[in-house]
Design a protein around this motif. Sequence first.
Motif, PDB file in Angstrom:
ATOM      1  N   ILE A 139      63.099 -26.153  79.429  1.00  0.00           N
ATOM      2  CA  ILE A 139      63.967 -25.009  79.144  1.00  0.00           C
ATOM      3  C   ILE A 139      64.318 -24.281  80.439  1.00  0.00           C
ATOM      4  CG2 ILE A 139      64.082 -22.732  78.057  1.00  0.00           C
ATOM      5  CD1 ILE A 139      62.629 -23.935  75.657  1.00  0.00           C
ATOM      6  N   SER A 140      63.339 -24.038  81.299  1.00  0.00           N
ATOM      7  CA  SER A 140      63.637 -23.322  82.542  1.00  0.00           C
ATOM      8  C   SER A 140      64.545 -24.143  83.452  1.00  0.00           C
ATOM      9  CB  SER A 140      62.356 -22.910  83.268  1.00  0.00           C
ATOM     10  OG  SER A 140      61.595 -24.026  83.644  1.00  0.00           O
ATOM     11  N   GLN A 141      64.384 -25.452  83.458  1.00  0.00           N
ATOM     12  CA  GLN A 141      65.269 -26.300  84.258  1.00  0.00           C
ATOM     13  C   GLN A 141      66.689 -26.263  83.718  1.00  0.00           C
ATOM     14  OE1 GLN A 141      63.228 -30.073  84.193  1.00  0.00           O
ATOM     15  NE2 GLN A 141      62.020 -29.571  86.006  1.00  0.00           N
ATOM     16  N   ALA A 142      66.827 -26.302  82.403  1.00  0.00           N
ATOM     17  CA  ALA A 142      68.156 -26.225  81.791  1.00  0.00           C
ATOM     18  C   ALA A 142      68.811 -24.889  82.130  1.00  0.00           C
ATOM     19  CB  ALA A 142      68.053 -26.408  80.281  1.00  0.00           C
ATOM     20  N   GLU A 143      68.066 -23.809  81.987  1.00  0.00           N
ATOM     21  CA  GLU A 143      68.613 -22.487  82.287  1.00  0.00           C
ATOM     22  C   GLU A 143      68.970 -22.351  83.767  1.00  0.00           C
ATOM     23  OE1 GLU A 143      66.631 -19.733  78.825  1.00  0.00           O
ATOM     24  OE2 GLU A 143      65.652 -19.773  80.768  1.00  0.00           O
ATOM     25  N   ALA A 144      68.171 -22.952  84.641  1.00  0.00           N
ATOM     26  CA  ALA A 144      68.443 -22.872  86.078  1.00  0.00           C
ATOM     27  C   ALA A 144      69.786 -23.507  86.427  1.00  0.00           C
ATOM     28  CB  ALA A 144      67.328 -23.535  86.870  1.00  0.00           C
ATOM     29  N   GLN A 187      61.608 -17.499  76.781  1.00  0.00           N
ATOM     30  CA  GLN A 187      62.613 -18.106  77.645  1.00  0.00           C
ATOM     31  C   GLN A 187      64.014 -18.070  77.051  1.00  0.00           C
ATOM     32  OE1 GLN A 187      59.938 -21.685  78.167  1.00  0.00           O
ATOM     33  NE2 GLN A 187      60.935 -21.610  80.163  1.00  0.00           N
ATOM     34  N   VAL A 188      64.092 -18.162  75.741  1.00  0.00           N
ATOM     35  CA  VAL A 188      65.395 -18.149  75.074  1.00  0.00           C
ATOM     36  C   VAL A 188      65.530 -16.830  74.322  1.00  0.00           C
ATOM     37  CG1 VAL A 188      66.902 -19.297  73.421  1.00  0.00           C
ATOM     38  CG2 VAL A 188      65.323 -20.658  74.797  1.00  0.00           C
ATOM     39  N   ILE A 189      66.436 -15.999  74.778  1.00  0.00           N
ATOM     40  CA  ILE A 189      66.656 -14.704  74.152  1.00  0.00           C
ATOM     41  C   ILE A 189      67.814 -14.862  73.170  1.00  0.00           C
ATOM     42  CG2 ILE A 189      67.224 -12.281  74.536  1.00  0.00           C
ATOM     43  CD1 ILE A 189      65.984 -12.780  77.411  1.00  0.00           C
ATOM     44  N   GLU A 190      67.461 -14.793  71.907  1.00  0.00           N
ATOM     45  CA  GLU A 190      68.407 -15.027  70.809  1.00  0.00           C
ATOM     46  C   GLU A 190      69.718 -14.273  71.008  1.00  0.00           C
ATOM     47  OE1 GLU A 190      69.733 -16.544  67.143  1.00  0.00           O
ATOM     48  OE2 GLU A 190      67.907 -17.085  68.190  1.00  0.00           O
ATOM     49  N   GLY A 191      70.808 -15.026  71.041  1.00  0.00           N
ATOM     50  CA  GLY A 191      72.132 -14.427  71.140  1.00  0.00           C
ATOM     51  C   GLY A 191      72.513 -13.943  72.532  1.00  0.00           C
ATOM     52  N   TRP A 192      71.666 -14.221  73.528  1.00  0.00           N
ATOM     53  CA  TRP A 192      71.978 -13.781  74.890  1.00  0.00           C
ATOM     54  C   TRP A 192      72.096 -14.967  75.847  1.00  0.00           C
ATOM     55  CZ3 TRP A 192      69.350 -13.316  79.735  1.00  0.00           C
ATOM     56  CH2 TRP A 192      69.993 -12.467  80.636  1.00  0.00           C
ATOM     57  N   SER A 209      75.875 -19.012  79.803  1.00  0.00           N
ATOM     58  CA  SER A 209      75.524 -19.817  80.973  1.00  0.00           C
ATOM     59  C   SER A 209      75.049 -18.915  82.114  1.00  0.00           C
ATOM     60  CB  SER A 209      76.731 -20.648  81.414  1.00  0.00           C
ATOM     61  OG  SER A 209      76.433 -21.374  82.571  1.00  0.00           O
ATOM     62  N   GLN A 210      75.797 -17.854  82.369  1.00  0.00           N
ATOM     63  CA  GLN A 210      75.402 -16.894  83.407  1.00  0.00           C
ATOM     64  C   GLN A 210      74.083 -16.215  83.042  1.00  0.00           C
ATOM     65  OE1 GLN A 210      78.773 -14.282  83.743  1.00  0.00           O
ATOM     66  NE2 GLN A 210      79.974 -15.763  84.910  1.00  0.00           N
ATOM     67  N   ASN A 211      73.949 -15.846  81.778  1.00  0.00           N
ATOM     68  CA  ASN A 211      72.715 -15.190  81.323  1.00  0.00           C
ATOM     69  C   ASN A 211      71.501 -16.120  81.466  1.00  0.00           C
ATOM     70  OD1 ASN A 211      74.338 -13.042  80.620  1.00  0.00           O
ATOM     71  ND2 ASN A 211      74.322 -13.490  78.447  1.00  0.00           N
ATOM     72  N   ALA A 212      71.696 -17.391  81.141  1.00  0.00           N
ATOM     73  CA  ALA A 212      70.597 -18.359  81.239  1.00  0.00           C
ATOM     74  C   ALA A 212      70.119 -18.475  82.683  1.00  0.00           C
ATOM     75  CB  ALA A 212      71.042 -19.722  80.717  1.00  0.00           C
ATOM     76  N   VAL A 228      66.316 -17.190  84.201  1.00  0.00           N
ATOM     77  CA  VAL A 228      65.327 -18.048  84.859  1.00  0.00           C
ATOM     78  C   VAL A 228      65.078 -17.595  86.295  1.00  0.00           C
ATOM     79  CG1 VAL A 228      66.793 -19.901  85.779  1.00  0.00           C
ATOM     80  CG2 VAL A 228      64.521 -20.435  84.963  1.00  0.00           C
ATOM     81  N   LEU A 229      66.108 -17.120  86.969  1.00  0.00           N
ATOM     82  CA  LEU A 229      65.916 -16.642  88.340  1.00  0.00           C
ATOM     83  C   LEU A 229      65.085 -15.361  88.382  1.00  0.00           C
ATOM     84  CD1 LEU A 229      69.414 -17.365  89.923  1.00  0.00           C
ATOM     85  CD2 LEU A 229      67.269 -18.607  90.309  1.00  0.00           C
ATOM     86  N   LEU A 230      65.243 -14.509  87.385  1.00  0.00           N
ATOM     87  CA  LEU A 230      64.489 -13.254  87.338  1.00  0.00           C
ATOM     88  C   LEU A 230      63.027 -13.445  86.929  1.00  0.00           C
ATOM     89  CD1 LEU A 230      67.020 -10.740  85.733  1.00  0.00           C
ATOM     90  CD2 LEU A 230      66.058 -10.650  88.037  1.00  0.00           C
ATOM     91  N   HIS A 231      62.779 -14.447  86.089  1.00  0.00           N
ATOM     92  CA  HIS A 231      61.446 -14.571  85.502  1.00  0.00           C
ATOM     93  C   HIS A 231      60.669 -15.820  85.913  1.00  0.00           C
ATOM     94  CE1 HIS A 231      62.176 -11.105  82.960  1.00  0.00           C
ATOM     95  NE2 HIS A 231      63.364 -11.616  82.711  1.00  0.00           N
ATOM     96  N   TYR A 232      61.345 -16.839  86.411  1.00  0.00           N
ATOM     97  CA  TYR A 232      60.646 -18.098  86.664  1.00  0.00           C
ATOM     98  C   TYR A 232      60.878 -18.671  88.051  1.00  0.00           C
ATOM     99  CZ  TYR A 232      59.927 -17.700  81.712  1.00  0.00           C
ATOM    100  OH  TYR A 232      59.575 -17.224  80.483  1.00  0.00           O
ATOM    101  N   ASP A 233      61.396 -17.877  88.970  1.00  0.00           N
ATOM    102  CA  ASP A 233      61.551 -18.324  90.343  1.00  0.00           C
ATOM    103  C   ASP A 233      60.163 -18.572  90.927  1.00  0.00           C
ATOM    104  OD1 ASP A 233      61.584 -17.132  93.393  1.00  0.00           O
ATOM    105  OD2 ASP A 233      63.313 -18.415  92.948  1.00  0.00           O
TER     106      ASP A 233
END
Length: 91
Positions: A5-10, A26-31, A62-65, A69-74
């Motif tokens: 999931i984090s790789q996809a979001e990245a 990792q997945v914020i519903e509707g965001w 796409s931008q939100n994803a 990931v950059l804010l939380h999983y860098d």
Amino acid sequence: MNTIISQAEATGLPVIATNHSGFPEQVIEGWNGFLSPEGNFQDLASKIVYFIEHPGLWSGWSQNAREHVLLHYDKNLLIEKQVDLYSRLIE
């Protein structure tokens, strides 16, 4: 953390996943994607179809994803958090 999931979001890929384990972190519903109840294939399918029928969501999600990931999983941020935690435990 689910690496897939984090790789996809990245890469800026919105995610549709089940509401399982750490996925809701990792997945914020509707965001940046959709969450579906585990084992509810009809709900999962309906969210996939909804996403296909609303292509305008892609750009924002796409931008939100990527942002999420950059804010939380860098990796540098995660290392800083671990060092901080260890420092506090030592004190």
